[in-house]
Enzyme design. Sequence first.
Site, mmCIF file in Angstrom:
data_model
loop_
_atom_site.group_PDB
_atom_site.id
_atom_site.type_symbol
_atom_site.label_atom_id
_atom_site.label_comp_id
_atom_site.label_asym_id
_atom_site.label_seq_id
_atom_site.Cartn_x
_atom_site.Cartn_y
_atom_site.Cartn_z
ATOM 1 N N THR A 15 0.676 -4.534 -1.211
ATOM 2 C CA THR A 15 0.972 -4.350 -2.202
ATOM 3 C C THR A 15 -0.122 -4.633 -3.380
ATOM 4 O O THR A 15 0.140 -4.908 -4.439
ATOM 5 C CB THR A 15 2.050 -5.263 -2.471
ATOM 6 N N ASP A 25 3.161 -0.626 -1.301
ATOM 7 C CA ASP A 25 3.335 -0.470 -2.609
ATOM 8 C C ASP A 25 2.163 0.840 -2.944
ATOM 9 O O ASP A 25 2.197 0.927 -4.347
ATOM 10 C CB ASP A 25 3.776 -2.181 -3.393
ATOM 11 N N GLU A 44 -3.577 6.882 -4.166
ATOM 12 C CA GLU A 44 -2.869 7.423 -5.279
ATOM 13 C C GLU A 44 -3.260 8.271 -7.021
ATOM 14 O O GLU A 44 -2.025 8.127 -7.165
ATOM 15 C CB GLU A 44 -1.821 6.094 -5.748
ATOM 16 N N HIS A 51 3.593 1.946 -5.988
ATOM 17 C CA HIS A 51 3.646 1.125 -7.112
ATOM 18 C C HIS A 51 3.945 0.174 -8.026
ATOM 19 O O HIS A 51 3.882 0.064 -9.063
ATOM 20 C CB HIS A 51 1.578 1.784 -7.698
ATOM 21 N N ASP A 78 -9.210 -17.204 2.868
ATOM 22 C CA ASP A 78 -8.928 -16.711 1.279
ATOM 23 C C ASP A 78 -10.862 -17.421 1.471
ATOM 24 O O ASP A 78 -10.871 -18.352 2.212
ATOM 25 C CB ASP A 78 -8.253 -17.476 0.925
ATOM 26 N N ILE A 135 -0.832 -14.068 -6.694
ATOM 27 C CA ILE A 135 0.583 -13.635 -5.419
ATOM 28 C C ILE A 135 0.189 -13.324 -4.295
ATOM 29 O O ILE A 135 1.391 -14.610 -3.787
ATOM 30 C CB ILE A 135 0.248 -11.934 -5.934
ATOM 31 N N ARG A 148 -4.056 -3.620 -3.338
ATOM 32 C CA ARG A 148 -5.112 -2.404 -3.917
ATOM 33 C C ARG A 148 -5.115 -1.258 -2.395
ATOM 34 O O ARG A 148 -5.097 -1.718 -1.298
ATOM 35 C CB ARG A 148 -5.966 -2.539 -4.479
ATOM 36 N N PRO A 158 -8.122 -8.521 -3.830
ATOM 37 C CA PRO A 158 -8.768 -7.462 -4.826
ATOM 38 C C PRO A 158 -9.283 -6.441 -4.219
ATOM 39 O O PRO A 158 -9.886 -7.230 -3.387
ATOM 40 C CB PRO A 158 -9.523 -8.799 -6.145
HETATM 41 P P1 NAD Z 1 -6.467 -13.416 -7.480
HETATM 42 O O1 NAD Z 1 -7.775 -12.901 -8.246
HETATM 43 O O2 NAD Z 1 -5.064 -14.542 -8.883
HETATM 44 O O3 NAD Z 1 -6.159 -13.219 -6.448
HETATM 45 C C1 NAD Z 1 -7.342 -12.513 -5.007
HETATM 46 C C2 NAD Z 1 -7.287 -13.612 -3.751
HETATM 47 O O4 NAD Z 1 -7.771 -12.596 -3.294
HETATM 48 C C3 NAD Z 1 -8.859 -14.882 -4.989
HETATM 49 O O5 NAD Z 1 -7.910 -16.053 -4.114
HETATM 50 C C4 NAD Z 1 -9.586 -14.709 -3.742
HETATM 51 O O6 NAD Z 1 -10.635 -15.416 -3.684
HETATM 52 C C5 NAD Z 1 -8.923 -13.861 -2.842
HETATM 53 N N1 NAD Z 1 -9.770 -12.973 -1.704
HETATM 54 C C6 NAD Z 1 -11.469 -12.196 -2.131
HETATM 55 N N2 NAD Z 1 -11.900 -11.847 -1.805
HETATM 56 C C7 NAD Z 1 -10.807 -11.750 -0.615
HETATM 57 C C8 NAD Z 1 -10.996 -11.694 0.745
HETATM 58 N N3 NAD Z 1 -12.044 -10.285 1.171
HETATM 59 N N4 NAD Z 1 -10.463 -11.776 1.786
HETATM 60 C C9 NAD Z 1 -9.916 -12.606 1.325
HETATM 61 N N5 NAD Z 1 -9.131 -12.527 0.039
HETATM 62 C C10 NAD Z 1 -10.302 -12.275 -1.217
HETATM 63 O O7 NAD Z 1 -5.568 -11.584 -7.891
HETATM 64 P P2 NAD Z 1 -3.495 -11.564 -7.624
HETATM 65 O O8 NAD Z 1 -2.888 -11.815 -9.457
HETATM 66 O O9 NAD Z 1 -3.300 -12.684 -6.851
HETATM 67 O O10 NAD Z 1 -2.988 -10.372 -7.346
HETATM 68 C C11 NAD Z 1 -3.421 -10.045 -5.731
HETATM 69 C C12 NAD Z 1 -3.939 -8.643 -5.731
HETATM 70 O O11 NAD Z 1 -2.555 -7.530 -6.650
HETATM 71 C C13 NAD Z 1 -4.853 -7.704 -6.994
HETATM 72 O O12 NAD Z 1 -5.293 -7.115 -5.213
HETATM 73 C C14 NAD Z 1 -3.958 -6.901 -7.580
HETATM 74 O O13 NAD Z 1 -4.862 -5.434 -7.971
HETATM 75 C C15 NAD Z 1 -2.758 -7.157 -6.597
HETATM 76 N N6 NAD Z 1 -1.271 -6.258 -7.712
HETATM 77 C C16 NAD Z 1 -0.816 -5.607 -7.791
HETATM 78 C C17 NAD Z 1 0.540 -5.373 -8.550
HETATM 79 C C18 NAD Z 1 1.668 -4.286 -7.573
HETATM 80 O O14 NAD Z 1 2.284 -3.413 -8.589
HETATM 81 N N7 NAD Z 1 1.255 -3.859 -6.988
HETATM 82 C C19 NAD Z 1 0.240 -5.584 -9.925
HETATM 83 C C20 NAD Z 1 -0.593 -6.500 -9.571
HETATM 84 C C21 NAD Z 1 -1.974 -7.359 -9.127
#
Ligand code: NAD
Length: 331
Positions: A233, A259, A264, A296, A174, A155, A235, A207
């Site tokens: 957006t 979001d 929540e 959300h 990252d 994302i 957590r 995450p």
């Molecule tokens: P992903 O696993 O593809 O990417 C997460 C990235 O964060 C990875 O590159 C990881 O190396 C990095 N990361 C880990 N620890 C970190 C830190 N301390 N500082 C910075 N970066 C760090 O995940 P994604 O699919 O891109 O999801 C991203 C977030 O969006 C997650 O928290 C997920 O739960 C959330 N999400 C929210 C919704 C929504 O509806 N609001 C929907 C889907 C996902």
Amino acid sequence: MTTAVFDAKPYDRDYLTAAVADRPVQLVFHEFRLTADTARMADGTRSVCAFVNDRLDRPCLATLAAGGVRHVALRCAGFNNVDLPAAREIGLAVTRVPAYSPYAVAEHTAALVLALNRRIHRAFNRVREQNFSLAGLVGFDMHGKTCGIVGTGRIGRVAAEIFRGFGMRVVAYDPLPLPEWALRHGVEYLPFDDVLAASDILSLHAPLTPETHHLIDAATVSRLKPGAIIVNTSRGKLIDTTAVIDALKHGHLGGLAIDVYEEEEGMFFEDLSDTVLQDDEFSRLLVFPNVLITAHQAFLTREALGEIARVTVENLVRGSRGEPFLPDTAL
Ligand code: NAD
């Protein structure tokens, strides 16, 4: 094969039922959330389908397993709400949908930033009241400003590319950087503190882990530029709400678009319009003119719901046949 679907909303029913079609899965929908207290409702089913605010702690997983459940299919990407070591110990398979549509969430992130910056939430209400004054609606050009992306996963990368499209400088942090992608899209990786110091807009896409819990607290907020905007957006628990409210009250933080919210669970996804809001910090957030909250819904596009349902049903079928799950979906 029967699956108990928890926290089921009308759109879950529609998309999951369509994805099942004539496949050998029978869905039983429950509107309430899955917790240790409700887990017995899955007795006699082989699998459960859960969502982000279901609480799959050890007691819940143990009750599910005792009732015959063998597979927990999360219809979301995040899995911070599941005690995975306990699931492994108890012998429950857990799957998720890791990548249904990064565009849905990244585009909602951009929508929140645009709306907050240009005061669309306030302008919409004013025009409906025939108040055509523009006082207090001044925004800023995003072109030429700096956006900090925290987490360049699926994302975060799409969000970075969108903000580049606005002509912004995009900096990122990252722990596992992707230098080739960054080079291709003109994104600069910086240490976390330097991202904070450089950002006019800080967008969170990491995450929820023990390391990222309250990543944004009083100390990190103080390192942001005065007037910077935070958008989250990912957590809710990435942000210490108390610290952010304080920074908003003192004017150091220029705006907040979220979001997701720290507390929540039990609130988002429900219609509580007839009840008295018990969360004082959430109430405080609601009255800031420069805070914009959605409940959300970043994932909520037709494409995302269709893909979530397709992957979830496919894994339910595979699980019931003892076949390997879809690649990268097993936890
Ligand atoms: P992903 O696993 O593809 O990417 C997460 C990235 O964060 C990875 O590159 C990881 O190396 C990095 N990361 C880990 N620890 C970190 C830190 N301390 N500082 C910075 N970066 C760090 O995940 P994604 O699919 O891109 O999801 C991203 C977030 O969006 C997650 O928290 C997920 O739960 C959330 N999400 C929210 C919704 C929504 O509806 N609001 C929907 C889907 C996902």
